[in-house]
Design a protein around this motif. Structure first.
Motif, short mmCIF file in Angstrom:
data_model
loop_
_atom_site.label_atom_id
_atom_site.label_comp_id
_atom_site.label_asym_id
_atom_site.label_seq_id
_atom_site.Cartn_x
_atom_site.Cartn_y
_atom_site.Cartn_z
N TYR A 157 0.83 -1.21 0.00
CA TYR A 157 0.00 0.00 0.00
C TYR A 157 0.86 1.26 0.00
CZ TYR A 157 -4.49 -2.32 0.89
OH TYR A 157 -5.64 -3.06 0.77
N ARG A 158 1.78 1.35 0.95
CA ARG A 158 2.54 2.59 1.13
C ARG A 158 3.40 2.91 -0.10
NH1 ARG A 158 -0.44 4.52 5.25
NH2 ARG A 158 -0.24 3.28 7.15
N ILE A 159 4.13 1.92 -0.57
CA ILE A 159 5.02 2.16 -1.71
C ILE A 159 4.23 2.31 -2.99
CG2 ILE A 159 6.94 1.23 -3.05
CD1 ILE A 159 7.82 -0.26 -0.50
N GLY A 160 3.16 1.53 -3.14
CA GLY A 160 2.39 1.56 -4.36
C GLY A 160 1.47 2.75 -4.50
N HIS A 161 1.33 3.53 -3.44
CA HIS A 161 0.37 4.64 -3.45
C HIS A 161 0.88 5.85 -4.21
CE1 HIS A 161 -3.17 6.68 -1.97
NE2 HIS A 161 -2.46 7.66 -1.47
N ASP A 162 2.18 5.96 -4.39
CA ASP A 162 2.76 7.19 -4.92
C ASP A 162 3.99 6.86 -5.75
OD1 ASP A 162 4.68 9.55 -4.76
OD2 ASP A 162 2.92 10.47 -3.86
N LYS A 163 4.03 7.30 -7.00
CA LYS A 163 5.15 6.96 -7.89
C LYS A 163 6.46 7.57 -7.42
CE LYS A 163 2.69 6.04 -12.22
NZ LYS A 163 1.31 6.11 -11.70
N TYR B 147 14.31 -3.10 -16.80
CA TYR B 147 14.16 -1.82 -16.09
C TYR B 147 12.79 -1.75 -15.45
CZ TYR B 147 18.40 -0.20 -18.40
OH TYR B 147 19.72 -0.07 -18.82
N LEU B 148 12.77 -1.35 -14.19
CA LEU B 148 11.53 -1.22 -13.43
C LEU B 148 10.82 0.07 -13.83
CD1 LEU B 148 13.20 -2.14 -10.07
CD2 LEU B 148 11.31 -3.46 -11.04
N LEU B 149 9.60 -0.05 -14.32
CA LEU B 149 8.81 1.13 -14.63
C LEU B 149 7.93 1.51 -13.44
CD1 LEU B 149 7.76 0.24 -18.29
CD2 LEU B 149 9.68 1.67 -17.52
N GLU B 150 7.15 0.56 -12.94
CA GLU B 150 6.30 0.80 -11.77
C GLU B 150 5.64 -0.52 -11.41
OE1 GLU B 150 3.64 3.70 -13.61
OE2 GLU B 150 2.02 2.22 -13.50
N PHE B 151 4.91 -0.52 -10.29
CA PHE B 151 4.02 -1.64 -10.02
C PHE B 151 2.67 -1.09 -9.60
CE2 PHE B 151 5.73 -1.24 -5.60
CZ PHE B 151 4.55 -1.27 -4.87
#
Length: 272
Positions: free
Chosen positions: A64-70, A222-226
Motif C-alpha cells: 500500500y505505502r510504496i504503491g500509493h505514490d510513484k 528496467y523497473l517502470l512501476e508496479f
C-alpha cells in the motif's frame, strides 16, 4: 483461516470470508481483531486497521505505502535496484526547477503524475509546449528518461511467487502499453531476468500483491512501476490468482522453522 474482506469482487469464492463495507468497518472492531487476515482494505483504512486494531492486512502495508505514490515507489526502486531503475528527476514545481529538468532531460522524455494508474497521468514530452502544459498541471515535477520500446512485461507477484508474466504490446496510438489504453496482451515467453528482478524487488520491499511493469532494453530489465491493484485481462489461468492468494495467506500464517536457510540473493543488477 478467518478472513474479512473489504472487496467482494477480488475475494469472490474465498472460503470462510466475511465481507464488510469499508465505511462500516468501525462497527465490526471485534471481528476485525479476531480475524486472521483482513483483505483489500481501502488505503485510508490502513492506520486504523494496522496500528489501531492490530490487524494483519493483505496486501501488505508495504504494498500500500510504496504503491500509493510513484515518487515514493521510484525512490524505493532506486534504493534496492538503482541500475535497474530508469534515470528519473523529481523536483519541486518551481520556475528554477522547471528549467533544471528541461535542460537536463534529452527529448523525448516521460513525465508522470505521482498518483495515477492504467496509463493515466503519463505524458510523452516532445517539445517545450508539452513540458509547459505538464508543468501547469503538476504539483511535483516527475521526469523520467524515455526508453525506446514497443512493449513491456507485466509480472504478477503474489506473496513470494510469480503467478504469471506476459508481454503488453503498444497500443495503436503508440506510447501506451496498458491494456486499459489499447495495449495488446501476448503470452509468449518472457525473459527470466524480468521475472527474477520483479520477484527480488518485491521480496526486498515486502510487496506481496502487485503487477510489476518491466521494460527490456539491450537485454537489461528496467523497473517502470508496479500496481497494487492490477487488472485481470492478462490472467489466462482461471482461478490461479485466487489460489495463489489463499496459498500465500496459509503459508504466511504458519510459523517458519528457524533452521530453514534463507534464499540466496543474487547481486544487482540482474542482467543476461
Amino acid at each position: 483461516m478467518r478472513l474479512i474482506s473489504f472487496d467482494v469482487f477480488r475475494t469472490l469464492g474465498f472460503p470462510d470470508t466475511q465481507v464488510i463495507k469499508p465505511d462500516h468497518f468501525l462497527r465490526h472492531k471485534d471481528e476485525l481483531r479476531a480475524a486472521d487476515w483482513v483483505l483489500f482494505p481501502e488505503y485510508w483504512q490502513l492506520n486504523a486497521l494496522v496500528h489501531g486494531l492490530k490487524c494483519r492486512v493483505f496486501p501488505s502495508e508495504a504494498s500500500y505505502r510504496i504503491g500509493h505514490d510513484k515518487i515514493e515507489m521510484t525512490r524505493a526502486f532506486q534504493a534496492v535496484a538503482p541500475l535497474n531503475t530508469p534515470w528519473t528527476m523529481i523536483e519541486a514545481n518551481g520556475p528554477r526547477e522547471r528549467e533544471l529538468v528541461w535542460d537536463a532531460m534529452p527529448l523525448p522524455f516521460v513525465a508522470k503524475r505521482p498518483r495515477a494508474s492504467m496509463g493515466e497521468g503519463v505524458w510523452l514530452i516532445e517539445d517545450r509546449a508539452g513540458w509547459k502544459r505538464y508543468c501547469e498541471s503538476a504539483d511535483v515535477l516527475y521526469a523520467q528518461e524515455y526508453l525506446p520500446i514497443d512493449r513491456d512485461i507485466r509480472v504478477v507477484i503474489v506473496g513470494d511467487r510469480v503467478v504469471t508474466a506476459y508481454w503488453r504490446h503498444q497500443a495503436e496510438q503508440g506510447f501506451y502499453n496498458n491494456v486499459a489504453r489499447g495495449g495488446r496482451v501476448d503470452h509468449s515467453p518472457v525473459p527470466a531476468v524480468a521475472t527474477e528482478l520483479a520477484l527480488r524487488v518485491a521480496r526486498d520491499l515486502g510487496v506481496d500483491h502487485a503487477g510489476f511493469d518491466i521494460a527490456m532494453l539491450a537485454g537489461m530489465p528496467y523497473l517502470l512501476e508496479f500496481n497494487r491493484l492490477f487488472g485481470n485481462q492478462g490472467l489466462n489461468q482461471g482461478g490461479a490468482l485466487k489460489q495463489a492468494i489463499l496459498d500465500h495467506l496459509s503459508r504466511a500464517s504458519t510459523p517458519k522453522d528457524p533452521h530453514t536457510p534463507l534464499d540466496p540473493t543474487p547481486p544487482w543488477p540482474i542482467a543476461v
